[in-house]
Scaffold this motif. Sequence first.
Motif, short mmCIF file in Angstrom:
data_model
loop_
_atom_site.label_atom_id
_atom_site.label_comp_id
_atom_site.label_asym_id
_atom_site.label_seq_id
_atom_site.Cartn_x
_atom_site.Cartn_y
_atom_site.Cartn_z
N ILE A 1 89.91 -17.76 30.82
CA ILE A 1 90.76 -18.15 31.96
C ILE A 1 92.05 -17.34 31.94
CG2 ILE A 1 92.23 -20.01 32.87
CD1 ILE A 1 89.95 -21.97 32.02
N VAL A 2 92.70 -17.27 30.78
CA VAL A 2 93.98 -16.56 30.66
C VAL A 2 93.79 -15.08 30.96
CG1 VAL A 2 95.80 -15.88 29.04
CG2 VAL A 2 94.98 -18.25 29.08
N THR A 3 92.77 -14.46 30.40
CA THR A 3 92.53 -13.03 30.62
C THR A 3 92.27 -12.73 32.09
OG1 THR A 3 91.64 -12.80 28.39
CG2 THR A 3 91.05 -11.08 29.98
N THR A 4 91.40 -13.51 32.71
CA THR A 4 91.08 -13.32 34.13
C THR A 4 92.30 -13.59 35.00
OG1 THR A 4 88.79 -13.95 33.73
CG2 THR A 4 89.58 -14.12 36.00
N SER A 5 93.03 -14.66 34.70
CA SER A 5 94.19 -15.03 35.51
C SER A 5 95.30 -14.00 35.45
CB SER A 5 94.73 -16.40 35.07
OG SER A 5 93.76 -17.39 35.31
N ARG A 6 95.52 -13.42 34.30
CA ARG A 6 96.57 -12.41 34.18
C ARG A 6 96.29 -11.22 35.10
NH1 ARG A 6 97.61 -12.95 27.68
NH2 ARG A 6 99.22 -14.56 27.88
N ALA A 7 95.06 -10.75 35.10
CA ALA A 7 94.70 -9.62 35.96
C ALA A 7 94.78 -10.01 37.44
CB ALA A 7 93.30 -9.12 35.62
N ARG A 8 94.23 -11.16 37.79
CA ARG A 8 94.25 -11.62 39.18
C ARG A 8 95.67 -11.87 39.65
NH1 ARG A 8 91.85 -17.24 39.71
NH2 ARG A 8 93.84 -17.62 38.76
N ASN A 9 96.47 -12.53 38.84
CA ASN A 9 97.84 -12.81 39.23
C ASN A 9 98.64 -11.53 39.44
OD1 ASN A 9 97.10 -15.47 38.98
ND2 ASN A 9 98.43 -15.91 37.24
N ALA A 10 98.45 -10.55 38.58
CA ALA A 10 99.15 -9.27 38.73
C ALA A 10 98.79 -8.63 40.06
CB ALA A 10 98.82 -8.33 37.57
N ALA A 11 97.51 -8.66 40.42
CA ALA A 11 97.07 -8.08 41.69
C ALA A 11 97.65 -8.82 42.89
CB ALA A 11 95.54 -8.07 41.76
N GLY B 1 106.56 -26.26 46.62
CA GLY B 1 107.59 -25.90 47.60
C GLY B 1 108.23 -24.56 47.28
N HIS B 2 109.27 -24.27 48.02
CA HIS B 2 109.97 -22.99 47.87
C HIS B 2 111.09 -23.09 46.86
CE1 HIS B 2 107.99 -22.55 51.77
NE2 HIS B 2 107.96 -21.27 51.45
N ARG B 3 111.46 -21.92 46.36
CA ARG B 3 112.63 -21.82 45.48
C ARG B 3 113.25 -20.45 45.70
NH1 ARG B 3 113.50 -23.10 40.88
NH2 ARG B 3 114.60 -21.30 40.15
N PRO B 4 114.52 -20.30 45.36
CA PRO B 4 115.22 -19.05 45.67
C PRO B 4 114.80 -17.84 44.82
CG PRO B 4 116.70 -20.61 44.61
CD PRO B 4 115.41 -21.33 44.84
N GLU B 5 114.34 -18.08 43.59
CA GLU B 5 113.95 -16.95 42.74
C GLU B 5 112.85 -17.39 41.78
OE1 GLU B 5 116.45 -19.47 40.51
OE2 GLU B 5 117.20 -18.38 42.23
N ARG B 6 112.23 -16.40 41.16
CA ARG B 6 111.17 -16.68 40.19
C ARG B 6 111.75 -17.20 38.87
NH1 ARG B 6 106.12 -14.10 41.32
NH2 ARG B 6 106.29 -12.75 43.15
N LEU B 7 110.99 -18.06 38.23
CA LEU B 7 111.34 -18.52 36.88
C LEU B 7 110.62 -17.71 35.81
CD1 LEU B 7 111.19 -22.40 37.33
CD2 LEU B 7 113.21 -20.94 37.19
N PHE B 8 109.49 -17.09 36.17
CA PHE B 8 108.65 -16.36 35.22
C PHE B 8 108.45 -14.92 35.71
CE2 PHE B 8 107.73 -20.80 34.65
CZ PHE B 8 107.70 -20.94 33.28
N ASP B 9 109.53 -14.27 36.00
CA ASP B 9 109.51 -12.95 36.62
C ASP B 9 108.69 -11.92 35.85
OD1 ASP B 9 110.34 -11.30 38.76
OD2 ASP B 9 111.81 -10.35 37.45
N ASP B 10 108.68 -12.00 34.54
CA ASP B 10 108.01 -11.00 33.72
C ASP B 10 106.63 -11.42 33.20
OD1 ASP B 10 110.19 -9.29 33.97
OD2 ASP B 10 111.22 -10.22 32.28
N TRP B 11 106.11 -12.54 33.69
CA TRP B 11 104.86 -13.07 33.15
C TRP B 11 103.84 -13.28 34.25
CZ3 TRP B 11 103.96 -13.59 28.05
CH2 TRP B 11 105.06 -13.56 27.21
N THR B 12 102.74 -12.51 34.25
CA THR B 12 101.66 -12.81 35.18
C THR B 12 101.02 -14.14 34.81
OG1 THR B 12 100.10 -11.48 33.89
CG2 THR B 12 101.15 -10.43 35.80
#
Length: 137
Positions: A31-41, A88-99
């Motif tokens: 799940i983690v391996t697949t999600s990292r690639a999908r999330n990056a895309a 919901g929405h938020r002004p900025e990312r909390l996990f900017d460097d993590w897919t």
Amino acid sequence: MQGSTVAIHRWLYVSLCRLPAPWQENAVTDIVTTSRARNAALGVTGALLFTGQRFAQYLEGAETELARLRASIERDARHAEIRTILDGHRPERLFDDWTLAYAGPSRFVSGQVEAALDDAGSADTLIQVLREFATPS
């Protein structure tokens, strides 16, 4: 991901794991391996906690991409009893460097996930736990 002008949408959910115990470790790794690639895309960032019984996941990105991921997760037979904690929405990312930051089972994590299910006010605490696990030492 930095410098993105796309409105950030977030979804924090907790679900019950339907995976039999002997399969969990390999399945979660997949799940983690697949999600990292999908999330990056998709331009999605976030974090996943797995307690051995429950998943807690925070995802953030464009609303259309999150809706797509959410629909996929809701159809996924590995999840049951999916409960939205925040949406919901938020002004900025909390996990900017993590897919997808990932933390595996622990009693402490399990307690934080259960607290978030019992009290929506615990969502901020659960997000902080996710951020702590995602922060490089």
